[in-house]
Design a protein around this motif. Structure first.
Motif, PDB file in Angstrom:
ATOM      1  N   GLY A 387     -62.644  72.737   0.837  1.00 52.19           N
ATOM      2  CA  GLY A 387     -62.605  73.836   1.804  1.00 52.19           C
ATOM      3  C   GLY A 387     -61.196  74.359   1.985  1.00 52.19           C
ATOM      4  N   PHE A 388     -60.851  74.632   3.242  1.00 53.35           N
ATOM      5  CA  PHE A 388     -59.530  75.145   3.561  1.00 53.35           C
ATOM      6  C   PHE A 388     -58.780  74.139   4.431  1.00 53.35           C
ATOM      7  CE2 PHE A 388     -62.244  78.844   2.880  1.00 53.35           C
ATOM      8  CZ  PHE A 388     -61.472  79.605   2.003  1.00 53.35           C
ATOM      9  N   ILE A 389     -57.462  74.201   4.375  1.00 52.07           N
ATOM     10  CA  ILE A 389     -56.655  73.314   5.224  1.00 52.07           C
ATOM     11  C   ILE A 389     -56.905  73.670   6.686  1.00 52.07           C
ATOM     12  CG2 ILE A 389     -54.302  72.644   5.848  1.00 52.07           C
ATOM     13  CD1 ILE A 389     -53.476  73.274   2.969  1.00 52.07           C
ATOM     14  N   ASP A 390     -57.346  72.681   7.458  1.00 50.78           N
ATOM     15  CA  ASP A 390     -57.627  72.915   8.875  1.00 50.78           C
ATOM     16  C   ASP A 390     -57.171  71.714   9.694  1.00 50.78           C
ATOM     17  OD1 ASP A 390     -59.510  70.936   8.364  1.00 50.78           O
ATOM     18  OD2 ASP A 390     -61.231  72.290   8.441  1.00 50.78           O
ATOM     19  N   GLU A 391     -57.466  71.738  10.974  1.00 49.28           N
ATOM     20  CA  GLU A 391     -56.997  70.682  11.861  1.00 49.28           C
ATOM     21  C   GLU A 391     -57.580  69.321  11.486  1.00 49.28           C
ATOM     22  OE1 GLU A 391     -56.553  69.621  16.637  1.00 49.28           O
ATOM     23  OE2 GLU A 391     -57.699  71.390  15.992  1.00 49.28           O
ATOM     24  N   ASP A 392     -58.837  69.299  11.063  1.00 45.61           N
ATOM     25  CA  ASP A 392     -59.458  68.014  10.711  1.00 45.61           C
ATOM     26  C   ASP A 392     -58.739  67.365   9.531  1.00 45.61           C
ATOM     27  OD1 ASP A 392     -61.330  68.217  12.716  1.00 45.61           O
ATOM     28  OD2 ASP A 392     -62.836  69.167  11.436  1.00 45.61           O
ATOM     29  N   GLY A 421     -50.513  76.938  14.407  1.00 48.74           N
ATOM     30  CA  GLY A 421     -51.228  76.803  15.676  1.00 48.74           C
ATOM     31  C   GLY A 421     -51.609  75.369  15.968  1.00 48.74           C
ATOM     32  N   THR A 422     -52.057  74.655  14.939  1.00 51.25           N
ATOM     33  CA  THR A 422     -52.445  73.251  15.116  1.00 51.25           C
ATOM     34  C   THR A 422     -51.240  72.406  15.505  1.00 51.25           C
ATOM     35  OG1 THR A 422     -54.261  73.436  13.514  1.00 51.25           O
ATOM     36  CG2 THR A 422     -53.398  71.221  13.964  1.00 51.25           C
ATOM     37  N   LEU A 423     -50.127  72.576  14.823  1.00 52.51           N
ATOM     38  CA  LEU A 423     -48.937  71.788  15.134  1.00 52.51           C
ATOM     39  C   LEU A 423     -48.406  72.110  16.525  1.00 52.51           C
ATOM     40  CD1 LEU A 423     -47.106  71.923  11.682  1.00 52.51           C
ATOM     41  CD2 LEU A 423     -48.389  70.013  12.673  1.00 52.51           C
ATOM     42  N   ASN A 424     -48.493  73.375  16.924  1.00 50.42           N
ATOM     43  CA  ASN A 424     -48.101  73.732  18.289  1.00 50.42           C
ATOM     44  C   ASN A 424     -49.003  73.049  19.308  1.00 50.42           C
ATOM     45  OD1 ASN A 424     -45.921  75.407  17.641  1.00 50.42           O
ATOM     46  ND2 ASN A 424     -47.241  77.186  17.329  1.00 50.42           N
ATOM     47  N   PRO A 429     -42.347  70.109  18.381  1.00 50.55           N
ATOM     48  CA  PRO A 429     -41.319  71.061  18.823  1.00 50.55           C
ATOM     49  C   PRO A 429     -40.921  72.002  17.711  1.00 50.55           C
ATOM     50  CG  PRO A 429     -40.379  68.877  18.546  1.00 50.55           C
ATOM     51  CD  PRO A 429     -41.854  68.710  18.403  1.00 50.55           C
ATOM     52  N   VAL A 430     -40.518  73.200  18.078  1.00 53.38           N
ATOM     53  CA  VAL A 430     -40.245  74.251  17.105  1.00 53.38           C
ATOM     54  C   VAL A 430     -39.132  73.877  16.148  1.00 53.38           C
ATOM     55  CG1 VAL A 430     -38.617  75.451  18.621  1.00 53.38           C
ATOM     56  CG2 VAL A 430     -39.849  76.738  16.858  1.00 53.38           C
ATOM     57  N   TYR A 431     -38.173  73.058  16.574  1.00 56.77           N
ATOM     58  CA  TYR A 431     -37.062  72.727  15.687  1.00 56.77           C
ATOM     59  C   TYR A 431     -37.458  71.717  14.616  1.00 56.77           C
ATOM     60  CZ  TYR A 431     -36.771  68.904  19.110  1.00 56.77           C
ATOM     61  OH  TYR A 431     -37.071  67.861  19.948  1.00 56.77           O
ATOM     62  N   ARG A 432     -38.682  71.184  14.663  1.00 60.72           N
ATOM     63  CA  ARG A 432     -39.165  70.314  13.592  1.00 60.72           C
ATOM     64  C   ARG A 432     -40.280  70.983  12.789  1.00 60.72           C
ATOM     65  NH1 ARG A 432     -41.606  65.779  14.844  1.00 60.72           N
ATOM     66  NH2 ARG A 432     -41.538  65.633  17.102  1.00 60.72           N
TER      67      ARG A 432
END
Length: 441
Positions: A387-392, A421-424, A429-432
């Motif tokens: 499939g596609f890369i997703d949160e799961d 969006g998932t990482l947020n 944190p934005v700096y990583r």
């Protein structure tokens, strides 16, 4: 590992400097000003014009490709900021005209050809030019405008707007009546023009002294090619794995045909490899490039690199041709014997359309590397992720290492939107979180 304080310090520094330079003309205009007050809306409209023209001048700085400008964000993000700033500049300049026309009908004379034909033609042309800049940039692909012609017209139209704006200020002279103010505005405009000349003339002149030669053209998978270039008469280029260059193919660097591509080879190798997917325009003919063809490289650019990462674990989440910076970094780690832990989640349509599939297996044996292939349309024998890369998928392979990881994201925009969006949502944190989008042209 980078700290939040470091990232915020850089962000605040550059944003503050940009805002100061945009607003500075307002401060300079009122120094020594003794003319009568003309009402809020007139003065507000004039202020919008000053700000809009200042932003147009700064656009030349943002696109000048000076390595120290905009660090540590990278040229790709700087050019994204440039595009957004252009929309605001257009809004301020159009607001300047509209508000003045509504506030006092006398200002309509500036566009009345019976009053002053040259002025009317110049100001009307500037309005058309800056609007054309916005339309051709935002809808370039939909309008089927070739990148080379867009790039040439983009610079000329912007140059025309700045020139007309500066002359307009000189002629009105309501807020720049002092000689020093006029000299300062002319100097700023000349500096902006100088940056364009430096970028389009001086840099190609320097590149002409350092030619490269195409020594191999290899098809990795259907529609994706690796082009290897060798320096001719010089030592090559020092770059950091993950950076990109601009390439001009042909006997002269003075050409509209200049395109950005990420380097896919190791930073430890003298020759440079570019891996390019056929997407149209120049890339549609990359497989037809002939061995021995001369090319000229400008760069390197970009901060999408592992160089400053001291994290225990680094994760690459990539899709399609977004593999190129990851390959450069992994090949460099191999050549340096660097055994830091890396996880790669790589999304492609199928195994047959996955560039470097076999090399990933080899790198996994040589490095502390875990590669997770995600295939959209696998065959029946495939037992991996689909499939596609997703949160799961991300949760299965990365969630337990969030606190010790830096994340590098590159690929199609929809994939990047999901991953970011998932990482947020996970609180990274934005700096990583490092992203590179291949739409800076």
């Amino acid at each position: 590992m980078k700290t939040r304080a470091t990232f915020l310090r850089y962000a605040i520094k550059w944003l503050t400097l940009f805002l100061v330079l945009v607003i500075a003309p307002l401060g300079l205009a009122i120094i020594g000003h003794t003319e009568e007050y003309r009402g809020f809306w007139v003065e507000f409209g004039v202020a919008l014009g000053f700000i809009g023209l200042a932003m147009m001048g700064l656009q030349f700085v943002l696109t000048a490709r000076y390595s120290g400008i905009g660090a540590p964000f990278g040229l790709d993000e700087l050019l994204q900021f440039h595009a957004n700033a252009g929309y605001f500049a257009w809004g301020f300049i159009m607001g300047h005209f509209i508000i003045l026309f509504l506030a006092d009908s006398e200002f309509l004379k500036f566009l009345d050809p019976t009053v002053n034909l040259p002025r009317t033609l110049a100001l009307s042309g500037a309005i058309i030019a800056i609007t054309a800049l916005i339309i051709t940039t935002y809808w370039r692909e939909k309008l089927n405008i070739f990148y080379e012609w867009w790039r040439a017209s983009h610079g000329l139209l912007a140059l025309f707007v700045v020139f007309v704006g500066t002359v307009h200020i000189m002629q009105v002279s309501f807020y720049v009546s002092e000689i020093w103010q006029q000299v300062l505005w002319v100097t700023m405009s000349v500096a902006a023009i100088g940056m364009l000349v430096h970028n389009r003339v001086w840099r190609p002149y320097q590149m002409k002294k350092r030619p490269w030669e195409i020594v191999s053209v290899t098809e990795e998978v259907d529609g994706t090619w690796s082009v290897e270039l060798e320096p001719v008469g010089h030592d090559g280029m020092n770059f950091i794995a993950g950076q990109f260059i601009w390439i001009t193919v042909g006997d002269s660097p003075f050409s509209l045909q200049q395109h950005p591509f990420t380097i896919s080879s190791s930073a430890e190798q003298k020759n440079i490899q570019l891996t390019i997917k056929e997407l149209g325009d120049f890339t549609a003919e990359v497989g037809e490039l002939e061995i021995g063809t001369t090319a000229f490289l400008e760069g390197p650019y970009g901060n999408f690199t592992l160089e400053s990462s001291t994290s225990q674990h680094n994760a690459f989440i990539i899709g399609g041709i977004g593999v190129t910076p990851a390959m450069s970094m992994l090949r460099t780690l191999r050549d340096r014997g660097d055994q830091r832990e890396v996880t790669v989640i790589y999304g492609t349509p199928s195994k047959e359309l996955t560039p470097f599939y076999d090399e990933f297996r080899e790198l996994s044996a040589e490095l502390n590397l875990n590669v997770v292939h995600v295939l959209e349309e696998p065959d029946d024998s495939w037992d991996g992720e689909t499939g596609f890369i997703d949160e799961d998928i991300m949760k299965r392979h990365l969630y337990d290492k969030i606190s010790s990881s830096e994340f590098f994201i590159c690929g199609p925009a929809p994939m990047m939107d999901v991953v970011e969006g998932t990482l947020n949502d996970w609180g990274v944190p934005v700096y990583r979180l490092h992203s590179e989008r291949f739409n800076i042209a």
